[in-house]
Each structure stands twice: as structure tokens, then as C-alpha cells.
Design a protein around this motif. Structure first.
Motif, PDB file in Angstrom:
ATOM      1  N   VAL A 164      -4.006   6.410  -3.666  1.00  0.00           N
ATOM      2  CA  VAL A 164      -3.861   5.202  -3.204  1.00  0.00           C
ATOM      3  C   VAL A 164      -3.468   4.308  -4.124  1.00  0.00           C
ATOM      4  N   LYS A 165      -2.356   3.637  -3.947  1.00  0.00           N
ATOM      5  CA  LYS A 165      -1.603   2.776  -4.805  1.00  0.00           C
ATOM      6  C   LYS A 165      -1.506   1.459  -4.010  1.00  0.00           C
ATOM      7  N   LEU A 166      -2.187   0.205  -4.844  1.00  0.00           N
ATOM      8  CA  LEU A 166      -2.244  -1.062  -4.083  1.00  0.00           C
ATOM      9  C   LEU A 166      -1.583  -1.933  -5.166  1.00  0.00           C
ATOM     10  N   CYS A 167      -0.574  -2.695  -4.652  1.00  0.00           N
ATOM     11  CA  CYS A 167      -0.118  -3.959  -5.499  1.00  0.00           C
ATOM     12  C   CYS A 167       0.083  -4.981  -4.940  1.00  0.00           C
ATOM     13  N   LYS A 168      -0.288  -6.018  -5.604  1.00  0.00           N
ATOM     14  CA  LYS A 168      -0.177  -7.611  -5.112  1.00  0.00           C
ATOM     15  C   LYS A 168       1.099  -8.291  -5.729  1.00  0.00           C
ATOM     16  N   PRO A 169       1.687  -9.089  -5.191  1.00  0.00           N
ATOM     17  CA  PRO A 169       2.944  -9.740  -5.597  1.00  0.00           C
ATOM     18  C   PRO A 169       2.571 -10.364  -6.868  1.00  0.00           C
ATOM     19  N   ALA A 170       3.282 -10.439  -7.797  1.00  0.00           N
ATOM     20  CA  ALA A 170       2.582 -11.082  -8.932  1.00  0.00           C
ATOM     21  C   ALA A 170       2.586 -12.767  -8.707  1.00  0.00           C
ATOM     22  N   LYS A 171       1.580 -13.369  -9.789  1.00  0.00           N
ATOM     23  CA  LYS A 171       1.320 -14.852  -9.475  1.00  0.00           C
ATOM     24  C   LYS A 171       1.774 -15.229 -10.643  1.00  0.00           C
ATOM     25  N   PHE A 172       2.358 -14.617 -11.655  1.00  0.00           N
ATOM     26  CA  PHE A 172       2.786 -14.956 -12.906  1.00  0.00           C
ATOM     27  C   PHE A 172       4.468 -14.644 -13.161  1.00  0.00           C
ATOM     28  N   LYS A 195     -14.032  -7.673   2.985  1.00  0.00           N
ATOM     29  CA  LYS A 195     -14.240  -8.670   2.240  1.00  0.00           C
ATOM     30  C   LYS A 195     -14.376  -8.525   0.740  1.00  0.00           C
ATOM     31  N   VAL A 196     -13.710  -7.548   0.182  1.00  0.00           N
ATOM     32  CA  VAL A 196     -13.785  -7.119  -1.556  1.00  0.00           C
ATOM     33  C   VAL A 196     -12.515  -8.107  -1.940  1.00  0.00           C
ATOM     34  N   GLN A 197     -12.878  -8.281  -3.187  1.00  0.00           N
ATOM     35  CA  GLN A 197     -12.068  -9.377  -4.014  1.00  0.00           C
ATOM     36  C   GLN A 197     -11.051  -8.435  -4.988  1.00  0.00           C
ATOM     37  N   LEU A 198     -11.529  -7.389  -5.263  1.00  0.00           N
ATOM     38  CA  LEU A 198     -10.658  -6.553  -6.446  1.00  0.00           C
ATOM     39  C   LEU A 198     -10.000  -5.440  -5.627  1.00  0.00           C
ATOM     40  N   LEU A 199      -8.779  -5.311  -6.007  1.00  0.00           N
ATOM     41  CA  LEU A 199      -7.829  -4.058  -5.769  1.00  0.00           C
ATOM     42  C   LEU A 199      -8.670  -2.753  -5.903  1.00  0.00           C
ATOM     43  N   GLU A 200      -9.405  -2.692  -6.877  1.00  0.00           N
ATOM     44  CA  GLU A 200     -10.137  -1.313  -7.162  1.00  0.00           C
ATOM     45  C   GLU A 200     -10.945  -0.976  -5.924  1.00  0.00           C
ATOM     46  N   ALA A 201     -11.715  -2.208  -5.583  1.00  0.00           N
ATOM     47  CA  ALA A 201     -12.792  -1.724  -4.666  1.00  0.00           C
ATOM     48  C   ALA A 201     -12.166  -1.466  -3.296  1.00  0.00           C
ATOM     49  N   LEU A 202     -11.127  -2.319  -2.875  1.00  0.00           N
ATOM     50  CA  LEU A 202     -10.074  -1.915  -1.393  1.00  0.00           C
ATOM     51  C   LEU A 202      -9.620  -0.634  -1.730  1.00  0.00           C
ATOM     52  N   ALA A 203      -8.926  -0.119  -2.907  1.00  0.00           N
ATOM     53  CA  ALA A 203      -8.542   1.103  -2.757  1.00  0.00           C
ATOM     54  C   ALA A 203      -9.495   2.216  -2.772  1.00  0.00           C
ATOM     55  N   GLU A 204     -10.783   1.964  -3.131  1.00  0.00           N
ATOM     56  CA  GLU A 204     -11.926   2.781  -3.068  1.00  0.00           C
ATOM     57  C   GLU A 204     -12.339   2.988  -1.734  1.00  0.00           C
ATOM     58  N   GLN A 205     -12.543   2.019  -0.837  1.00  0.00           N
ATOM     59  CA  GLN A 205     -12.579   1.793   0.498  1.00  0.00           C
ATOM     60  C   GLN A 205     -11.620   2.771   1.351  1.00  0.00           C
ATOM     61  N   ILE A 206     -10.315   2.420   0.899  1.00  0.00           N
ATOM     62  CA  ILE A 206      -9.376   3.254   1.664  1.00  0.00           C
ATOM     63  C   ILE A 206      -9.321   4.662   1.471  1.00  0.00           C
ATOM     64  N   ALA A 207      -9.638   5.131   0.218  1.00  0.00           N
ATOM     65  CA  ALA A 207      -9.630   6.493  -0.340  1.00  0.00           C
ATOM     66  C   ALA A 207     -10.928   7.079   0.586  1.00  0.00           C
ATOM     67  N   LEU A 234       0.800  -1.219  -0.057  1.00  0.00           N
ATOM     68  CA  LEU A 234      -0.049   0.013   0.056  1.00  0.00           C
ATOM     69  C   LEU A 234       0.841   1.394  -0.103  1.00  0.00           C
ATOM     70  N   ASP A 235       0.578   2.009  -0.850  1.00  0.00           N
ATOM     71  CA  ASP A 235       1.340   3.382  -1.057  1.00  0.00           C
ATOM     72  C   ASP A 235       0.321   4.500  -0.796  1.00  0.00           C
ATOM     73  N   LEU A 236       0.396   5.760  -0.003  1.00  0.00           N
ATOM     74  CA  LEU A 236      -0.468   6.387   0.132  1.00  0.00           C
ATOM     75  C   LEU A 236       0.054   7.902  -0.342  1.00  0.00           C
ATOM     76  N   ALA A 237      -0.654   8.770  -0.618  1.00  0.00           N
ATOM     77  CA  ALA A 237      -0.314  10.304  -0.698  1.00  0.00           C
ATOM     78  C   ALA A 237      -1.729  10.997  -0.256  1.00  0.00           C
ATOM     79  N   ILE A 238      -1.487  11.640   0.976  1.00  0.00           N
ATOM     80  CA  ILE A 238      -2.901  12.074   1.601  1.00  0.00           C
ATOM     81  C   ILE A 238      -2.672  13.587   1.432  1.00  0.00           C
ATOM     82  N   GLY A 239      -3.650  14.383   0.884  1.00  0.00           N
ATOM     83  CA  GLY A 239      -3.618  15.867   1.022  1.00  0.00           C
ATOM     84  C   GLY A 239      -4.129  16.312   2.171  1.00  0.00           C
ATOM     85  N   VAL A 240      -3.415  17.260   2.848  1.00  0.00           N
ATOM     86  CA  VAL A 240      -4.007  17.487   4.213  1.00  0.00           C
ATOM     87  C   VAL A 240      -4.785  18.817   4.023  1.00  0.00           C
ATOM     88  N   PRO A 241      -5.821  19.189   5.051  1.00  0.00           N
ATOM     89  CA  PRO A 241      -6.863  20.154   4.612  1.00  0.00           C
ATOM     90  C   PRO A 241      -6.286  21.469   4.355  1.00  0.00           C
TER      91      PRO A 241
END
Length: 101
Positions: A75-83, A49-61, A11-18
Motif C-alpha cells: 500500500v502506497k499512500l501519498c499526500k500532495p505536499a504542503k511545503f 478517523k485516523v490522522q496518520l498515513l501509516e495508520a490509514l495504510a495499515e487499515q487498507i492492508a 493511493l497505489d496498491l499491489a495485491i497478491g492474489v491467493p
């Protein structure tokens, strides 16, 4: 099944403070509480409980904007490759707080 195994994510985050208030006052109260953010993120990552990285990133945002008052987040989310031929698979999303006129 594979879907229920905990998956390592990076997880890599950049947060803009108010505001620039924290820069002017140098007071910890005027910035985002990163310890609290970290604790909330750990809880979210452990319980989501989400499967998709996009959905998880959305929740974090949403968490950062709605609960912690971030003006914007990246929000940047990466999974180590399975390939073998892919280094990692990931998503980056950017979200902004809705402007209230």
C-alpha cells in the motif's frame, strides 16, 4: 480545523492474489473482485478517523487481507505536499497474510 478537512490522497496498491487458479481457469470468480475492493476503499477513505498515513495504510492492508483474501499487499499512500520544497509526503507498507500451519 485543518484536521477535519477532507485531504486528497493518492493511493497505489499491489495485491497478491491467493493462487494461480485465475491464471489457469481464466474465470472472474477466481480472482479478487476489484469493483468490491474499490467500493470498500471508497467507504474506508470517506469514513476513517485516523490522522496518520501509516495508520490509514495499515487499515487498507488489513481490509485487503482479512476481507478479500489477499496473500500480500503493498500500500502506497501519498499526500500532495504542503511545503514548497517537498514534492509529496507518503508511506509505503507491505503486509503478508499470516501463514497458517
Amino acid at each position: 480545523g485543518e484536521l477535519h478537512e477532507p485531504q486528497p490522497v493518492q493511493l497505489d496498491l499491489a495485491i497478491g492474489v491467493p493462487s494461480l487458479r485465475a491464471c489457469e481457469t481464466d474465470r472472474i470468480d477466481d480472482t479478487i473482485n476489484y469493483a468490491a475492493v474499490r467500493a470498500e476503499l471508497h467507504t474506508l477513505l470517506a469514513t476513517h478517523k485516523v490522522q496518520l498515513l501509516e495508520a490509514l495504510a495499515e487499515q487498507i492492508a488489513r481490509l485487503l487481507i482479512d476481507r478479500f483474501g489477499a496473500q500480500w499487499v503493498r500500500v502506497k499512500l501519498c499526500k500532495p505536499a504542503k511545503f514548497d520544497d517537498v514534492a509529496a509526503v507518503g508511506v509505503i507498507i507491505e503486509r503478508q497474510r499470516e501463514r497458517v500451519e
